[in-house]
Motif scaffolding. Structure first.
Motif, PDB file in Angstrom:
ATOM      1  N   ALA A   1       0.699  -0.998   0.030  1.00  0.00           N
ATOM      2  CA  ALA A   1       0.099  -0.005  -0.034  1.00  0.00           C
ATOM      3  C   ALA A   1       0.634   1.142   0.275  1.00  0.00           C
TER       4      ALA A   1
ATOM      5  N   TYR B   1      -5.243   2.391  -2.861  1.00  0.00           N
ATOM      6  CA  TYR B   1      -4.422   1.450  -2.630  1.00  0.00           C
ATOM      7  C   TYR B   1      -4.397   0.745  -0.832  1.00  0.00           C
TER       8      TYR B   1
ATOM      9  N   LEU C   1      -6.709   6.581   0.372  1.00  0.00           N
ATOM     10  CA  LEU C   1      -5.867   5.394   1.236  1.00  0.00           C
ATOM     11  C   LEU C   1      -6.493   3.938   0.605  1.00  0.00           C
TER      12      LEU C   1
ATOM     13  N   CYS D   1      -0.717   4.937   4.397  1.00  0.00           N
ATOM     14  CA  CYS D   1      -0.976   4.116   3.777  1.00  0.00           C
ATOM     15  C   CYS D   1      -0.354   2.440   4.379  1.00  0.00           C
TER      16      CYS D   1
END
Length: 181
Positions: free
Chosen positions: A34, A155, A152, A51
């Motif tokens: 991420a 991801y 976020l 992330c």
């Protein structure tokens, strides 16, 4: 209780090999993917670190890989916040606290989003309340940091690739240290 940078580093080293909620990768691999995807897309340091740490609550509260199948939602997105608030700015912490709500929002706001989720994400979605109502989605979208939480989330959704090569956790430590209060 509060966490230090050393505590966070230790958690990923000690517990990061646990499988990530029914996926075929570990918690550490998911976090690194991420963060790496966010960095490669040119996101700012705060979002890259959000992330990296968005699922830290799973490690902190020792969510088991089988918890989802047993119908247990560990509320990781909320429980971790008191441990991070003293250490990191709102630009990191608030998107972490909203990333599950961002999934629920996207299920309401974006046709096809829910169907594209992994099996484990669909299972956790049901435990987390399912898609938001249209009214709740409007309210969510107007919250501070909602757009960062949505980014976020994207991801997070993408960070489930078996065998993806990423830098190690220590690669992100200078950014994490620079953001620490």
């Amino acid at each position: 209780m509060s966490l230090t940078l050393s505590d966070i580093q230790h958690l990923y080293a000690a517990a990061g090999n646990a499988l990530y909620g029914g996926e075929a990768i570990s918690q550490r691999e998911h976090a690194l993917q991420a963060a790496w995807l966010a960095e490669q897309a040119g996101e700012d340091d705060a979002l890259v670190i959000a992330c990296l740490l968005h699922d830290l609550g799973h490690l902190l509260f020792e969510q088991g890989d089988d918890d989802l199948r047993q119908g247990l939602d560990d509320l990781h997105q909320y429980k971790v916040l008191p441990f991070l608030r003293h250490l990191l700015p709102d630009e990191v912490v608030n998107p972490i606290g909203l990333h599950v709500e961002a999934k629920r929002y996207l299920c309401q706001a974006e046709p096809g989003y829910a169907e594209a989720l992994s099996e484990s994400s669909r299972l956790s979605l049901a435990l987390q309340g399912g898609a938001m109502s249209p009214e709740a989605a409007v309210a969510f979208a107007h919250q501070p940091h909602a757009q960062r939480a949505i980014t976020l989330r994207r991801y997070d959704d993408a960070a489930k690739i078996v065998g993806m090569v990423t830098p190690e956790f220590d690669y992100f430590l200078p950014r994490l240290a620079a953001l620490a209060k």
